[in-house]
Design a protein around this motif. Sequence first.
Motif, PDB file in Angstrom:
ATOM      1  N   MET A  61     -26.380   4.535 -11.072  1.00  0.00           N
ATOM      2  CA  MET A  61     -25.001   4.340 -11.465  1.00  0.00           C
ATOM      3  C   MET A  61     -24.096   4.730 -10.297  1.00  0.00           C
ATOM      4  N   GLU A  62     -23.181   3.885  -9.982  1.00  0.00           N
ATOM      5  CA  GLU A  62     -22.253   4.153  -8.893  1.00  0.00           C
ATOM      6  C   GLU A  62     -21.038   4.912  -9.412  1.00  0.00           C
ATOM      7  N   ASP A  63     -20.499   5.789  -8.569  1.00  0.00           N
ATOM      8  CA  ASP A  63     -19.290   6.515  -8.926  1.00  0.00           C
ATOM      9  C   ASP A  63     -18.075   5.683  -8.544  1.00  0.00           C
ATOM     10  N   ILE A  64     -17.043   5.827  -9.338  1.00  0.00           N
ATOM     11  CA  ILE A  64     -15.771   5.187  -9.020  1.00  0.00           C
ATOM     12  C   ILE A  64     -14.914   6.226  -8.324  1.00  0.00           C
ATOM     13  N   VAL A  65     -14.349   5.866  -7.192  1.00  0.00           N
ATOM     14  CA  VAL A  65     -13.497   6.772  -6.437  1.00  0.00           C
ATOM     15  C   VAL A  65     -12.108   6.153  -6.365  1.00  0.00           C
ATOM     16  N   PHE A  66     -11.115   6.889  -6.849  1.00  0.00           N
ATOM     17  CA  PHE A  66      -9.733   6.425  -6.799  1.00  0.00           C
ATOM     18  C   PHE A  66      -9.050   7.107  -5.616  1.00  0.00           C
ATOM     19  N   LEU A  67      -8.501   6.313  -4.726  1.00  0.00           N
ATOM     20  CA  LEU A  67      -7.798   6.842  -3.568  1.00  0.00           C
ATOM     21  C   LEU A  67      -6.299   6.691  -3.798  1.00  0.00           C
ATOM     22  N   TYR A  68      -5.557   7.735  -3.505  1.00  0.00           N
ATOM     23  CA  TYR A  68      -4.121   7.719  -3.742  1.00  0.00           C
ATOM     24  C   TYR A  68      -3.376   8.081  -2.474  1.00  0.00           C
ATOM     25  N   ARG A  69      -2.190   7.534  -2.364  1.00  0.00           N
ATOM     26  CA  ARG A  69      -1.275   7.909  -1.301  1.00  0.00           C
ATOM     27  C   ARG A  69      -0.027   8.413  -2.006  1.00  0.00           C
ATOM     28  N   LEU A  70       0.331   9.672  -1.802  1.00  0.00           N
ATOM     29  CA  LEU A  70       1.484  10.254  -2.473  1.00  0.00           C
ATOM     30  C   LEU A  70       2.751   9.972  -1.690  1.00  0.00           C
ATOM     31  N   VAL A  71       3.725   9.414  -2.389  1.00  0.00           N
ATOM     32  CA  VAL A  71       5.027   9.152  -1.803  1.00  0.00           C
ATOM     33  C   VAL A  71       6.082   9.545  -2.827  1.00  0.00           C
ATOM     34  N   PRO A  72       7.286   9.864  -2.387  1.00  0.00           N
ATOM     35  CA  PRO A  72       8.347  10.222  -3.335  1.00  0.00           C
ATOM     36  C   PRO A  72       8.662   9.051  -4.270  1.00  0.00           C
ATOM     37  N   GLY A  73       9.069   9.370  -5.497  1.00  0.00           N
ATOM     38  CA  GLY A  73       9.468   8.338  -6.450  1.00  0.00           C
ATOM     39  C   GLY A  73       8.456   8.178  -7.564  1.00  0.00           C
ATOM     40  N   HIS A  74       8.646   7.129  -8.359  1.00  0.00           N
ATOM     41  CA  HIS A  74       7.729   6.877  -9.465  1.00  0.00           C
ATOM     42  C   HIS A  74       6.906   5.621  -9.179  1.00  0.00           C
ATOM     43  N   VAL A  75       5.837   5.494  -9.884  1.00  0.00           N
ATOM     44  CA  VAL A  75       4.912   4.391  -9.655  1.00  0.00           C
ATOM     45  C   VAL A  75       5.173   3.279 -10.680  1.00  0.00           C
ATOM     46  N   HIS A  76       5.004   2.055 -10.252  1.00  0.00           N
ATOM     47  CA  HIS A  76       5.202   0.927 -11.161  1.00  0.00           C
ATOM     48  C   HIS A  76       3.924   0.581 -11.918  1.00  0.00           C
TER      49      HIS A  76
END
Length: 93
Positions: free
Chosen positions: A1-16
């Motif tokens: 089973m493969e793992d799911i990796v979520f990559l994020y880039r934090l920036v000011p504001g809210h996400v759509h």
Amino acid sequence: MEDIVFLYRLVPGHVHHSYGLHCALLAGVPDEIIKRAEVVLDAVSKNNCVERLCNENISAQDDEYKNAMEKLLTFDIDSGDLNLFFEEIFSSS
């Protein structure tokens, strides 16, 4: 089973668009909580008020929290016994 990796880039504001609900679903969060989160997310994204849920379980839990806070606010930190304090808090729940 493969793992799911979520990559994020934090920036000011809210996400759509967010995968938070999808992550919660994958993590096994109960459907009832996911559905409530969807309602809250939709309301917040439309700048609407979020109605607070109220049922017997929530009301009982609110009473427990209120009682615990009242005990905490009246606790004498200088002369009180923390062990007895926590026994009282947890025995009343």
